[in-house]
Design a protein around this motif. Structure first.
Motif, mmCIF file in Angstrom:
data_model
loop_
_atom_site.group_PDB
_atom_site.id
_atom_site.type_symbol
_atom_site.label_atom_id
_atom_site.label_comp_id
_atom_site.label_asym_id
_atom_site.label_seq_id
_atom_site.Cartn_x
_atom_site.Cartn_y
_atom_site.Cartn_z
ATOM 1 N N PHE A 291 33.748 50.388 27.966
ATOM 2 C CA PHE A 291 33.914 49.725 29.315
ATOM 3 C C PHE A 291 34.846 48.539 29.258
ATOM 4 C CE2 PHE A 291 32.471 46.216 32.033
ATOM 5 C CZ PHE A 291 33.088 46.657 33.259
ATOM 6 N N ALA A 292 34.455 47.420 28.426
ATOM 7 C CA ALA A 292 35.250 46.323 28.278
ATOM 8 C C ALA A 292 36.732 46.584 27.922
ATOM 9 C CB ALA A 292 34.861 45.175 27.190
ATOM 10 N N ARG A 293 37.078 47.653 26.891
ATOM 11 C CA ARG A 293 38.409 48.087 26.299
ATOM 12 C C ARG A 293 39.025 48.540 27.485
ATOM 13 N NH1 ARG A 293 35.881 49.645 21.801
ATOM 14 N NH2 ARG A 293 35.626 51.891 22.689
ATOM 15 N N GLU A 294 38.286 49.445 28.430
ATOM 16 C CA GLU A 294 39.178 49.862 29.670
ATOM 17 C C GLU A 294 39.612 48.983 30.372
ATOM 18 O OE1 GLU A 294 38.759 53.566 32.585
ATOM 19 O OE2 GLU A 294 37.675 53.758 31.139
ATOM 20 N N MET A 295 38.588 47.990 30.825
ATOM 21 C CA MET A 295 38.877 46.852 31.698
ATOM 22 C C MET A 295 40.024 46.129 31.330
ATOM 23 S SD MET A 295 36.888 46.319 34.214
ATOM 24 C CE MET A 295 37.114 44.701 34.842
ATOM 25 N N GLU A 296 40.274 45.939 30.081
ATOM 26 C CA GLU A 296 41.444 45.240 29.586
ATOM 27 C C GLU A 296 42.696 45.984 29.269
ATOM 28 O OE1 GLU A 296 41.729 41.994 28.714
ATOM 29 O OE2 GLU A 296 39.721 41.379 28.953
ATOM 30 N N GLU A 297 42.598 47.179 28.922
ATOM 31 C CA GLU A 297 43.783 48.159 28.777
ATOM 32 C C GLU A 297 44.210 48.477 30.180
ATOM 33 O OE1 GLU A 297 42.522 51.090 26.017
ATOM 34 O OE2 GLU A 297 42.291 49.544 24.368
ATOM 35 N N GLN B 126 34.504 40.478 47.604
ATOM 36 C CA GLN B 126 34.848 41.274 48.702
ATOM 37 C C GLN B 126 36.544 41.941 48.489
ATOM 38 O OE1 GLN B 126 35.076 38.404 51.752
ATOM 39 N NE2 GLN B 126 33.051 38.216 51.747
ATOM 40 N N SER B 127 36.832 41.911 47.259
ATOM 41 C CA SER B 127 38.116 42.515 47.121
ATOM 42 C C SER B 127 38.208 43.774 46.627
ATOM 43 C CB SER B 127 38.715 41.690 45.715
ATOM 44 O OG SER B 127 38.076 42.091 44.705
ATOM 45 N N PRO B 128 39.289 44.646 46.676
ATOM 46 C CA PRO B 128 39.264 46.085 46.399
ATOM 47 C C PRO B 128 38.731 46.284 44.862
ATOM 48 C CG PRO B 128 41.232 45.521 47.582
ATOM 49 C CD PRO B 128 40.456 44.288 47.489
ATOM 50 N N MET B 129 39.008 45.130 44.045
ATOM 51 C CA MET B 129 38.859 45.550 42.541
ATOM 52 C C MET B 129 37.301 45.771 42.562
ATOM 53 S SD MET B 129 41.029 42.742 40.880
ATOM 54 C CE MET B 129 41.358 41.508 42.300
ATOM 55 N N MET B 130 36.363 45.227 43.155
ATOM 56 C CA MET B 130 34.729 45.510 43.163
ATOM 57 C C MET B 130 34.421 46.963 43.208
ATOM 58 S SD MET B 130 33.693 42.656 42.118
ATOM 59 C CE MET B 130 32.064 43.057 42.123
ATOM 60 N N ALA B 131 35.093 47.625 43.838
ATOM 61 C CA ALA B 131 34.908 49.314 43.794
ATOM 62 C C ALA B 131 35.549 49.641 42.464
ATOM 63 C CB ALA B 131 35.751 49.920 44.904
ATOM 64 N N GLN B 132 36.451 49.306 41.969
ATOM 65 C CA GLN B 132 36.994 49.796 40.637
ATOM 66 C C GLN B 132 35.831 49.410 39.453
ATOM 67 O OE1 GLN B 132 40.979 47.855 41.378
ATOM 68 N NE2 GLN B 132 41.613 49.560 40.144
ATOM 69 N N LEU B 133 35.531 48.340 39.536
ATOM 70 C CA LEU B 133 34.469 47.814 38.680
ATOM 71 C C LEU B 133 33.180 48.622 38.673
ATOM 72 C CD1 LEU B 133 34.653 43.776 38.914
ATOM 73 C CD2 LEU B 133 34.795 45.079 36.934
ATOM 74 N N ALA B 134 32.732 48.874 40.013
ATOM 75 C CA ALA B 134 31.742 49.774 40.215
ATOM 76 C C ALA B 134 31.909 51.039 39.820
ATOM 77 C CB ALA B 134 31.315 49.740 41.735
ATOM 78 N N GLN B 135 32.877 51.640 39.699
ATOM 79 C CA GLN B 135 33.140 52.977 39.541
ATOM 80 C C GLN B 135 33.340 53.012 37.881
ATOM 81 O OE1 GLN B 135 37.030 54.222 40.850
ATOM 82 N NE2 GLN B 135 36.407 56.158 41.471
ATOM 83 N N LEU C 273 42.953 45.663 34.926
ATOM 84 C CA LEU C 273 41.828 45.392 35.791
ATOM 85 C C LEU C 273 41.358 43.829 35.533
ATOM 86 C CD1 LEU C 273 40.589 45.863 38.382
ATOM 87 C CD2 LEU C 273 38.947 47.036 37.239
ATOM 88 N N ALA C 274 41.059 43.705 34.006
ATOM 89 C CA ALA C 274 40.664 42.184 33.662
ATOM 90 C C ALA C 274 41.622 41.384 34.435
ATOM 91 C CB ALA C 274 40.084 42.320 32.321
ATOM 92 N N GLN C 275 42.837 41.743 33.861
ATOM 93 C CA GLN C 275 44.008 40.640 33.953
ATOM 94 C C GLN C 275 44.054 40.384 35.522
ATOM 95 O OE1 GLN C 275 45.392 38.686 31.516
ATOM 96 N NE2 GLN C 275 46.074 37.693 33.271
ATOM 97 N N GLN C 276 44.119 41.438 36.408
ATOM 98 C CA GLN C 276 44.115 41.263 37.741
ATOM 99 C C GLN C 276 43.108 40.266 38.487
ATOM 100 O OE1 GLN C 276 44.098 44.977 39.937
ATOM 101 N NE2 GLN C 276 45.246 45.902 38.399
#
Length: 108
Positions: free
Chosen positions: A19-25, A70-79, A28-31
């Motif tokens: 999960f952490a690798r995918e967030m970085e690669e 409230q940002s759209p990134m939260m939906a990506q995180l939840a996914q 999304l983490a940088q956003q």
């Protein structure tokens, strides 16, 4: 006043690390790091728990956290959390004030 949030992501068979690798690669983490009010967003591995990843997330204030939630990134995180079947534990901290009794124990 900054707020620090510790999020413990726990999974099985290396899923938290994946999960952490995918967030970085994925970027999304940088956003999230680029969001207004974000002061730090870093992943760590507890030495005593290879199935957990710790995210230390720091924000300028509660309003910045609220905007992030409230940002759209939260939906990506939840996914992604669902994809890796992660469970979470959350802790919240505020910095020690300069006049705190704890100040005497800090080496600067």
């Amino acid at each position: 006043m900054s707020l620090t949030i510790n999020l413990y992501y726990t999974g099985k068979k290396g899923s938290a690390q994946a999960f952490a690798r995918e967030m970085e690669e994925s970027g999304l983490a940088q956003q999230i790091r680029n969001e207004e009010g974000n002061e730090s967003y870093r992943y760590f591995q507890p030495l005593d728990d290879p199935e957990t990843i710790l995210l230390i997330d720091q924000w300028r204030d509660q309003q910045a956290i609220d905007r992030h939630h409230q940002s759209p990134m939260m939906a990506q995180l939840a996914q992604l959390r669902d994809k890796y079947d992660l469970h979470m534990k959350v802790e919240r901290f505020a910095p020690i004030s300069n006049n705190s009794e704890d100040e005497q124990y800090l080496r600067k």
